[in-house]
Design an enzyme around this catalytic site. Structure first.
Site, mmCIF file in Angstrom:
data_model
loop_
_atom_site.group_PDB
_atom_site.id
_atom_site.type_symbol
_atom_site.label_atom_id
_atom_site.label_comp_id
_atom_site.label_asym_id
_atom_site.label_seq_id
_atom_site.Cartn_x
_atom_site.Cartn_y
_atom_site.Cartn_z
ATOM 1 N N LYS A 11 0.829 -1.213 0.000
ATOM 2 C CA LYS A 11 0.000 0.000 0.000
ATOM 3 C C LYS A 11 0.865 1.265 0.000
ATOM 4 O O LYS A 11 0.603 2.206 -0.731
ATOM 5 C CB LYS A 11 -0.931 0.013 1.234
ATOM 6 C CG LYS A 11 -1.873 -1.180 1.312
ATOM 7 C CD LYS A 11 -2.878 -1.030 2.465
ATOM 8 C CE LYS A 11 -2.249 -0.947 3.843
ATOM 9 N NZ LYS A 11 -1.564 -2.180 4.279
ATOM 10 N N ARG A 86 -8.990 1.334 9.656
ATOM 11 C CA ARG A 86 -8.636 -0.064 9.871
ATOM 12 C C ARG A 86 -9.691 -0.810 10.660
ATOM 13 O O ARG A 86 -9.521 -2.000 10.934
ATOM 14 C CB ARG A 86 -7.319 -0.112 10.637
ATOM 15 C CG ARG A 86 -6.091 -0.204 9.682
ATOM 16 C CD ARG A 86 -5.132 -1.039 10.293
ATOM 17 N NE ARG A 86 -3.800 -1.342 10.187
ATOM 18 C CZ ARG A 86 -2.750 -0.736 9.710
ATOM 19 N NH1 ARG A 86 -2.815 0.400 9.136
ATOM 20 N NH2 ARG A 86 -1.572 -1.264 9.803
ATOM 21 N N ARG A 125 11.361 -6.490 4.084
ATOM 22 C CA ARG A 125 11.127 -5.059 3.886
ATOM 23 C C ARG A 125 12.176 -4.224 4.629
ATOM 24 O O ARG A 125 12.569 -4.545 5.740
ATOM 25 C CB ARG A 125 9.729 -4.698 4.410
ATOM 26 C CG ARG A 125 9.441 -3.202 4.323
ATOM 27 C CD ARG A 125 7.990 -2.923 4.268
ATOM 28 N NE ARG A 125 7.310 -3.148 5.532
ATOM 29 C CZ ARG A 125 6.010 -2.961 5.686
ATOM 30 N NH1 ARG A 125 5.260 -2.569 4.674
ATOM 31 N NH2 ARG A 125 5.452 -3.178 6.852
ATOM 32 N N ARG A 158 11.900 -2.275 10.343
ATOM 33 C CA ARG A 158 11.003 -1.888 11.428
ATOM 34 C C ARG A 158 10.924 -3.004 12.464
ATOM 35 O O ARG A 158 10.886 -4.172 12.112
ATOM 36 C CB ARG A 158 9.591 -1.626 10.864
ATOM 37 C CG ARG A 158 9.436 -0.257 10.272
ATOM 38 C CD ARG A 158 8.169 -0.130 9.473
ATOM 39 N NE ARG A 158 6.981 -0.673 10.123
ATOM 40 C CZ ARG A 158 5.778 -0.673 9.564
ATOM 41 N NH1 ARG A 158 5.611 -0.174 8.354
ATOM 42 N NH2 ARG A 158 4.751 -1.181 10.203
ATOM 43 N N ARG A 169 0.083 -9.113 13.485
ATOM 44 C CA ARG A 169 -0.524 -8.052 12.668
ATOM 45 C C ARG A 169 -1.510 -8.651 11.664
ATOM 46 O O ARG A 169 -2.558 -8.063 11.383
ATOM 47 C CB ARG A 169 0.566 -7.248 11.948
ATOM 48 C CG ARG A 169 1.326 -6.346 12.927
ATOM 49 C CD ARG A 169 2.623 -5.840 12.328
ATOM 50 N NE ARG A 169 2.426 -4.939 11.212
ATOM 51 C CZ ARG A 169 3.385 -4.663 10.324
ATOM 52 N NH1 ARG A 169 4.575 -5.213 10.435
ATOM 53 N NH2 ARG A 169 3.140 -3.827 9.352
HETATM 54 P P1 AMP Z 1 1.389 0.228 9.253
HETATM 55 O O1 AMP Z 1 2.621 1.047 8.990
HETATM 56 O O2 AMP Z 1 0.193 0.715 8.461
HETATM 57 O O3 AMP Z 1 1.644 -1.255 9.086
HETATM 58 O O4 AMP Z 1 0.998 0.450 10.787
HETATM 59 C C1 AMP Z 1 1.893 0.109 11.820
HETATM 60 C C2 AMP Z 1 1.159 0.049 13.137
HETATM 61 O O5 AMP Z 1 0.583 1.336 13.444
HETATM 62 C C3 AMP Z 1 -0.015 -0.915 13.191
HETATM 63 O O6 AMP Z 1 0.392 -2.256 13.466
HETATM 64 C C4 AMP Z 1 -0.836 -0.312 14.335
HETATM 65 O O7 AMP Z 1 -0.265 -0.595 15.594
HETATM 66 C C5 AMP Z 1 -0.678 1.190 14.092
HETATM 67 N N1 AMP Z 1 -1.718 1.710 13.180
HETATM 68 C C6 AMP Z 1 -1.542 2.212 11.919
HETATM 69 N N2 AMP Z 1 -2.706 2.588 11.378
HETATM 70 C C7 AMP Z 1 -3.659 2.330 12.306
HETATM 71 C C8 AMP Z 1 -5.076 2.493 12.348
HETATM 72 N N3 AMP Z 1 -5.760 2.982 11.304
HETATM 73 N N4 AMP Z 1 -5.723 2.118 13.483
HETATM 74 C C9 AMP Z 1 -5.056 1.629 14.541
HETATM 75 N N5 AMP Z 1 -3.723 1.425 14.574
HETATM 76 C C10 AMP Z 1 -3.022 1.780 13.470
#
Ligand code: AMP
Length: 217
Positions: A11, A86, A125, A158, A169
């Site tokens: 994404k 989400r 990644r 990360r 996740r």
């Molecule tokens: P991402 O970079 O999108 O994979 O997000 C990394 C982490 O940020 C996720 O595993 C969540 O802990 C938090 N996070 C990101 N976006 C959201 C969201 N829309 N709602 C809740 N937690 C989020």
């Protein structure tokens, strides 16, 4: 546009490409949260344990962050929301916020990929903490080993891209985010792309959706 799809389905990569091509602004909820964690802000301290474990930060917290980021943009700019909403409560809060701003969602793109490939992609990644660009040591390597093509920062893995957190996740995604596919499909906004093909082909599929929306305006 809203980008849906599990972690590691590309994404962020596609949000960057589409922004470069069409002048959209990409807002990544995960990137905004990681900036706060790195800065040690109150929000960052609150969010950090959730990010570490692969759980979602509370709806009210992330909704506040994203709606205020959207509010700061001019009404003319197209926006890609990467990683938000989400959950269904986040989606309804987003609808309410956008209705107030008079800015409808034109499309939700669902990035489809099977779990085994997701794990392989995420563990390979590498990310840039400065500009948010992402690479993959196997599928999308940077030009110079471990260095960001965009801003020359040293790339990192990360902490939540380790395999044990990735499994958590994915479970979070299936339980809390996957219902959004139905949410947007019910509203006639859903477009599905096969995210397991080459990045250029995924871009072409999403460009096709944007061009179709332009034509129907
Ligand atoms: P991402 O970079 O999108 O994979 O997000 C990394 C982490 O940020 C996720 O595993 C969540 O802990 C938090 N996070 C990101 N976006 C959201 C969201 N829309 N709602 C809740 N937690 C989020």
């Amino acid at each position: 546009m809203v980008f849906l799809g599990g972690p590691g389905t590309g994404k962020g990569t596609q949000a960057k490409r589409l922004s470069d091509r069409f002048g959209f602004v990409a807002l990544s909820s995960g990137h905004l949260l990681r900036i706060e964690v790195d800065a040690g802000s109150d929000l960052g301290r609150e969010a950090e344990p959730y990010l570490k474990s692969g759980a979602l930060v509370p709806d009210v917290v992330i909704t506040g962050v994203m709606l205020s980021a959207i509010e700061k943009l001019s009404g003319e700019q197209g926006i890609i929301l990467d990683g938000f909403p989400r959950t269904v409560p986040q989606a309804t809060a987003l609808d309410a916020g956008l209705a107030t701003a008079g800015r409808p969602i034109d499309a939700a793109i669902d990035f489809q990929m099977e779990d085994g490939l997701i794990v392989r992609r995420i563990t390979g990644r590498r990310s840039c903490n400065r500009c948010g660009a992402t690479y993959n040591i196997d599928f999308l390597p940077p030009k110079a080993t471990e260095i960001c093509d965009v801003c020359s920062e040293r790339l990192i893995q990360r902490a939540d891209d380790r395999e044990d957190v990735v499994v958590a996740r994915l479970a979070t995604y299936r339980a809390q985010t996957a219902p959004l596919v139905t949410y947007y499909s019910d509203r006639g906004l859903l477009h599905t792309v096969d995210a397991s093909v080459a990045a250029d082909d995924v871009t072409a599929a999403i460009v096709g959706v944007v061009e179709m929306l332009d034509r129907s305006e």
